[in-house]
Design an enzyme around this catalytic site. Structure first.
Site, PDB file in Angstrom:
ATOM      1  N   GLY A 172       0.842  -1.196   0.000  1.00 29.73           N
ATOM      2  CA  GLY A 172       0.000   0.000   0.000  1.00 29.73           C
ATOM      3  C   GLY A 172       0.871   1.238   0.000  1.00 29.73           C
ATOM      4  O   GLY A 172       2.018   1.230  -0.457  1.00 29.73           O
ATOM      5  N   GLY A 173       0.331   2.310   0.565  1.00 31.46           N
ATOM      6  CA  GLY A 173       1.054   3.587   0.575  1.00 31.46           C
ATOM      7  C   GLY A 173       2.346   3.532   1.363  1.00 31.46           C
ATOM      8  O   GLY A 173       3.216   4.403   1.195  1.00 31.46           O
ATOM      9  N   GLY A 407      25.879  11.542 -28.613  1.00 33.54           N
ATOM     10  CA  GLY A 407      25.338  12.162 -27.405  1.00 33.54           C
ATOM     11  C   GLY A 407      25.919  11.526 -26.151  1.00 33.54           C
ATOM     12  O   GLY A 407      26.089  12.190 -25.121  1.00 33.54           O
ATOM     13  N   ALA A 408      26.221  10.231 -26.250  1.00 34.90           N
ATOM     14  CA  ALA A 408      26.761   9.529 -25.081  1.00 34.90           C
ATOM     15  C   ALA A 408      28.121  10.107 -24.691  1.00 34.90           C
ATOM     16  O   ALA A 408      28.482  10.122 -23.509  1.00 34.90           O
ATOM     17  CB  ALA A 408      26.863   8.039 -25.365  1.00 34.90           C
TER      18      ALA A 408
HETATM   19  C1  HXC Z   1      -4.034  -3.876  12.224  1.00 38.11           C
HETATM   20  C2  HXC Z   1      -2.972  -5.749  11.530  1.00 38.11           C
HETATM   21  C3  HXC Z   1      -2.732  -5.168  10.264  1.00 38.11           C
HETATM   22  C4  HXC Z   1      -3.187  -3.866  10.035  1.00 38.11           C
HETATM   23  C5  HXC Z   1      -1.871  -7.139  10.269  1.00 38.11           C
HETATM   24  N1  HXC Z   1      -2.434  -6.969  11.482  1.00 38.11           N
HETATM   25  N2  HXC Z   1      -2.065  -6.066   9.498  1.00 38.11           N
HETATM   26  N3  HXC Z   1      -3.611  -5.104  12.488  1.00 38.11           N
HETATM   27  N4  HXC Z   1      -3.839  -3.259  11.045  1.00 38.11           N
HETATM   28  N5  HXC Z   1      -2.991  -3.256   8.877  1.00 38.11           N
HETATM   29  C6  HXC Z   1      -2.423  -7.904  12.595  1.00 38.11           C
HETATM   30  C7  HXC Z   1      -3.283  -9.135  12.371  1.00 38.11           C
HETATM   31  O1  HXC Z   1      -4.585  -8.900  12.766  1.00 38.11           O
HETATM   32  C8  HXC Z   1      -2.579 -10.151  13.267  1.00 38.11           C
HETATM   33  O2  HXC Z   1      -2.985  -9.922  14.597  1.00 38.11           O
HETATM   34  C9  HXC Z   1      -1.139  -9.757  13.182  1.00 38.11           C
HETATM   35  O3  HXC Z   1      -1.122  -8.399  12.723  1.00 38.11           O
HETATM   36  C10 HXC Z   1      -0.358 -10.575  12.200  1.00 38.11           C
HETATM   37  O4  HXC Z   1      -1.054 -10.631  10.973  1.00 38.11           O
HETATM   38  P1  HXC Z   1      -1.327 -12.004  10.204  1.00 38.11           P
HETATM   39  O5  HXC Z   1      -2.327 -11.709   9.167  1.00 38.11           O
HETATM   40  O6  HXC Z   1      -1.609 -13.085  11.197  1.00 38.11           O
HETATM   41  O7  HXC Z   1       0.123 -12.263   9.586  1.00 38.11           O
HETATM   42  P2  HXC Z   1       0.493 -12.870   8.183  1.00 38.11           P
HETATM   43  O8  HXC Z   1      -0.298 -14.113   7.924  1.00 38.11           O
HETATM   44  O9  HXC Z   1       1.980 -12.994   8.182  1.00 38.11           O
HETATM   45  O10 HXC Z   1       0.040 -11.785   7.116  1.00 38.11           O
HETATM   46  C11 HXC Z   1       0.660 -10.532   7.088  1.00 38.11           C
HETATM   47  C12 HXC Z   1      -0.123  -9.576   6.149  1.00 38.11           C
HETATM   48  C13 HXC Z   1      -1.585  -9.562   6.551  1.00 38.11           C
HETATM   49  C14 HXC Z   1       0.025 -10.109   4.708  1.00 38.11           C
HETATM   50  C15 HXC Z   1       0.544  -8.233   6.235  1.00 38.11           C
HETATM   51  O11 HXC Z   1      -1.663  -9.338   7.951  1.00 38.11           O
HETATM   52  C16 HXC Z   1      -2.378  -8.500   5.869  1.00 38.11           C
HETATM   53  O12 HXC Z   1      -2.771  -8.683   4.717  1.00 38.11           O
HETATM   54  N6  HXC Z   1      -2.639  -7.403   6.569  1.00 38.11           N
HETATM   55  C17 HXC Z   1      -3.429  -6.322   6.061  1.00 38.11           C
HETATM   56  C18 HXC Z   1      -2.650  -5.564   5.043  1.00 38.11           C
HETATM   57  C19 HXC Z   1      -3.388  -4.345   4.584  1.00 38.11           C
HETATM   58  O13 HXC Z   1      -4.296  -4.454   3.746  1.00 38.11           O
HETATM   59  N7  HXC Z   1      -3.060  -3.187   5.203  1.00 38.11           N
HETATM   60  C20 HXC Z   1      -3.682  -1.973   4.892  1.00 38.11           C
HETATM   61  C21 HXC Z   1      -3.012  -1.494   3.632  1.00 38.11           C
HETATM   62  S1  HXC Z   1      -3.585   0.061   3.156  1.00 38.11           S
HETATM   63  P3  HXC Z   1      -2.899 -11.045  15.728  1.00 38.11           P
HETATM   64  O14 HXC Z   1      -3.595 -10.441  16.898  1.00 38.11           O
HETATM   65  O15 HXC Z   1      -3.528 -12.254  15.184  1.00 38.11           O
HETATM   66  O16 HXC Z   1      -1.438 -11.238  15.992  1.00 38.11           O
HETATM   67  C22 HXC Z   1      -2.429   1.045   3.725  1.00 38.11           C
HETATM   68  C23 HXC Z   1      -2.647   2.434   3.359  1.00 38.11           C
HETATM   69  C24 HXC Z   1      -1.429   3.230   3.704  1.00 38.11           C
HETATM   70  O17 HXC Z   1      -1.517   0.677   4.348  1.00 38.11           O
HETATM   71  C25 HXC Z   1      -1.492   4.507   2.957  1.00 38.11           C
HETATM   72  C26 HXC Z   1      -0.356   5.375   3.309  1.00 38.11           C
HETATM   73  C27 HXC Z   1      -0.342   6.565   2.457  1.00 38.11           C
END
Ligand code: HXC
Length: 517
Positions: A172-173, A407-408
């Site tokens: 993501g971002g 040019g290079a």
């Molecule tokens: C809160 C989160 C989290 C998040 C993971 N966790 N991502 N909690 N916010 N964004 C937590 C899970 O609930 C879990 O909690 C623990 O972290 C570990 O995650 P798992 O899923 O069990 O781990 P894994 O299987 O290794 O997968 C990792 C992952 C997946 C691929 C990163 O967690 C995932 O897809 N997360 C969401 C990613 C996402 O869509 N983020 C938002 C992106 S948008 P527990 O309690 O079970 O330990 C964004 C916008 C930013 O970021 C813009 C900036 C400009």
């Protein structure tokens, strides 16, 4: 136990609790994935015992979706300062054991604090990324937190070195903070970077792609150029960060460390007098030249697997830290194209921002022609390289080994782009274009009318080569300062760098430049 002793005991317990992050179960899960925890990474990165942690007792302030029931001391990032080879650095490492290292308002405040501190102190900042992105429960505050970090990345750019390790998810971002920093190091098999994950790609484009194929370390190191390095392990990545910093000053007002050098500065390399093949279209390996002339043959290559027709990296000449740029005749004959131009331009701008002299080894047949390149904007990308050399005020030493056409010639740190010392080997060919092409343009009609076109072309080519395809024509005009014996190249480069050590050159005052993006 006295009241004070009880308080001290409580402090020790709280520290122990903070050091466990999201708890032993999650630490174990992190290890099972082949990853270190944030604190383990910091311990490996910094000089032993030098880490001082900030904000161990910070906790998130969110109350959505029951998150208020779940708090961890320090929240999802470990921050602080320490030393690398005795030099101050600031560091943050996202803690995947706490809400997947996701970025909350407080995580952002902690990161921003070390970034601000690094700017005040004029010291590098290193960020280790391993995060699920914005903390979903926090909504806009997490997004605001990202933007606060990005703003600091922008302001710190060119002031202090910024290095990112990507040792887990970065999606993501959140990819934009590493993208704004100077160097990205990714670990193979355990890290990935992409704007949208495989599921979104499938639903929007119908493409089936794995995380690794979409944004794994090897992809970013070879195809996109987002990663400057892809390492086999986290240890290797962390050691690389240490090594990389050794070539850099602490900030843009300082010089890189000068090391003692045991490799003789006047070492002659006889093999170089005979390295250029007789046939102009035959390649030789530029790495052999680099290995022969730099201190102890040591070269830290940047972007090794991306646009291999140009080589860039850090090295030392008699202990002086230098950014080296070289065309690679072994890949696409060393031609300049869009990717190689962008790669070298970014590297040169880094060196210039941080007072690192640039040594350029030239063997370039020109820019790559064709629709693919033109449609891809090779004009603009080539202009970036030209711009980078033209604006650079650090010492610039150029050695033309063989071809330097069209040019290079202008672009590759020529005299006209304020090259300070421009040397050529006797094998150099500096001209508007290669002999065959030139004869075709100049004598195409005569050649067609000739009874023996091959002999006619050969005669004209030999005339052309004698007139233009040599270093003496350029040297006659002072565009080449001296024609040097190849075996003497190391000594001549070191002499040039020593001579240029006190160079003072500034560009006209301006708000900022308008690099052809
Ligand atoms: C809160 C989160 C989290 C998040 C993971 N966790 N991502 N909690 N916010 N964004 C937590 C899970 O609930 C879990 O909690 C623990 O972290 C570990 O995650 P798992 O899923 O069990 O781990 P894994 O299987 O290794 O997968 C990792 C992952 C997946 C691929 C990163 O967690 C995932 O897809 N997360 C969401 C990613 C996402 O869509 N983020 C938002 C992106 S948008 P527990 O309690 O079970 O330990 C964004 C916008 C930013 O970021 C813009 C900036 C400009």
């Amino acid at each position: 136990m006295s009241h004070q002793l009880e308080k001290v005991k409580e402090l020790i317990q709280l520290r122990q609790q903070a050091r466990l992050g999201g708890g032993e179960r999650r630490i174990e899960s992190q290890h099972k994935k082949g990853k270190y925890t944030a604190r383990e990474r910091i311990a490996l990165l910094l000089d032993e015992g030098s880490f001082e942690e900030f904000d161990m007792f910070v906790q998130h302030r969110s109350s959505n979706f029951g998150i208020e029931e779940e708090t961890y001391l320090g929240d999802g990032v470990v921050t602080g300062y320490g030393t690398i080879d005795g030099r101050l650095v600031y560091v943050y490492a996202q803690d995947f054991t706490v809400f997947g290292g996701s970025l909350s308002e407080t995580v952002s405040l902690k990161i921003c604090k070390v970034m601000d501190q690094a700017m005040k102190m004029g010291a590098p900042v290193i960020g280790i990324n391993d995060s699920g992105g914005a903390r979903i429960q926090e909504g806009i505050n997490a997004l605001a937190g990202y933007a606060e970090i990005f703003q600091r990345n922008v302001l710190a750019s060119g002031v202090i070195p910024q290095i990112s390790g990507i040792f887990g998810p970065c999606a993501g971002g959140s990819v934009y903070s590493p993208a704004l920093t100077d160097f990205n190091i990714m670990t193979k098999g355990t890290s990935y970077m992409f704007l949208t994950g495989p599921k979104v790609v499938k639903s929007v484009l119908g493409e089936d792609v794995s995380q690794e194929q979409l944004g794994g370390a090897s992809i970013h190191a070879s195809k996109s150029g987002v990663a400057h390095f892809a390492t086999d392990s986290e240890e290797e990545g962390l050691m690389l960060i240490r090594k990389l910093l050794g070539f850099m000053p602490q900030n843009c007002l300082e010089e890189a460390p000068l090391l003692a050098c045991k490799d003789p500065f006047d070492r002659l390399e006889d093999s170089l007098n005979d390295i250029i093949p007789d046939q102009p279209n035959k390649a030789y390996d530029m790495y052999e030249v680099i290995g022969a002339i730099v201190d102890n043959g040591e070269f830290l290559e940047v972007h090794k697997d991306y646009a291999a027709n140009i080589i860039v990296g850090f090295t030392r000449f008699n202990g002086i830290s230098v950014g080296l740029v070289a065309n690679q005749p072994k890949v696409l004959a060393g031609v300049l194209d869009s990717n190689s131009s962008r790669k070298a331009a970014r590297f040169i701008r880094f060196c210039d921002a941080f007072n690192i002299p640039i040594v350029t080894l030239v063997d370039v047949p020109g820019f790559l022609p064709g629709t693919q390149q033109e449609y891809g904007g090779v004009i603009l990308h080539g202009a970036k390289l030209l711009y980078a050399y033209g604006e650079a005020t650090v010492p610039k030493v150029t050695v033309t080994l063989r071809k330097s056409y069209g040019g290079a010639y202008c672009v590759m740190s020529s005299k006209h782009l304020r090259g300070d010392i421009n040397y050529a080997w006797p094998s150099a060919e500096i001209a508007v274009m290669g002999p065959a092409g030139a004869i075709e343009v100049l004598f195409g009609k005569e050649m067609a009318a000739s009874s023996d076109p091959v002999a006619f072309a050969a005669e004209k080519e030999s005339e052309y080569k004698e007139k233009f395809a040599n270093p003496y024509n350029a040297a006659k005009y002072g565009y080449i300062d001296d024609v040097i014996e190849p075996r003497n190249t190391r000594f001549r480069i070191i002499r040039a760098l020593q001579q240029l050590a006190t160079k003072k050159l500034t560009n006209p005052p301006k708000k900022h430049d308008n690099l052809p993006l």
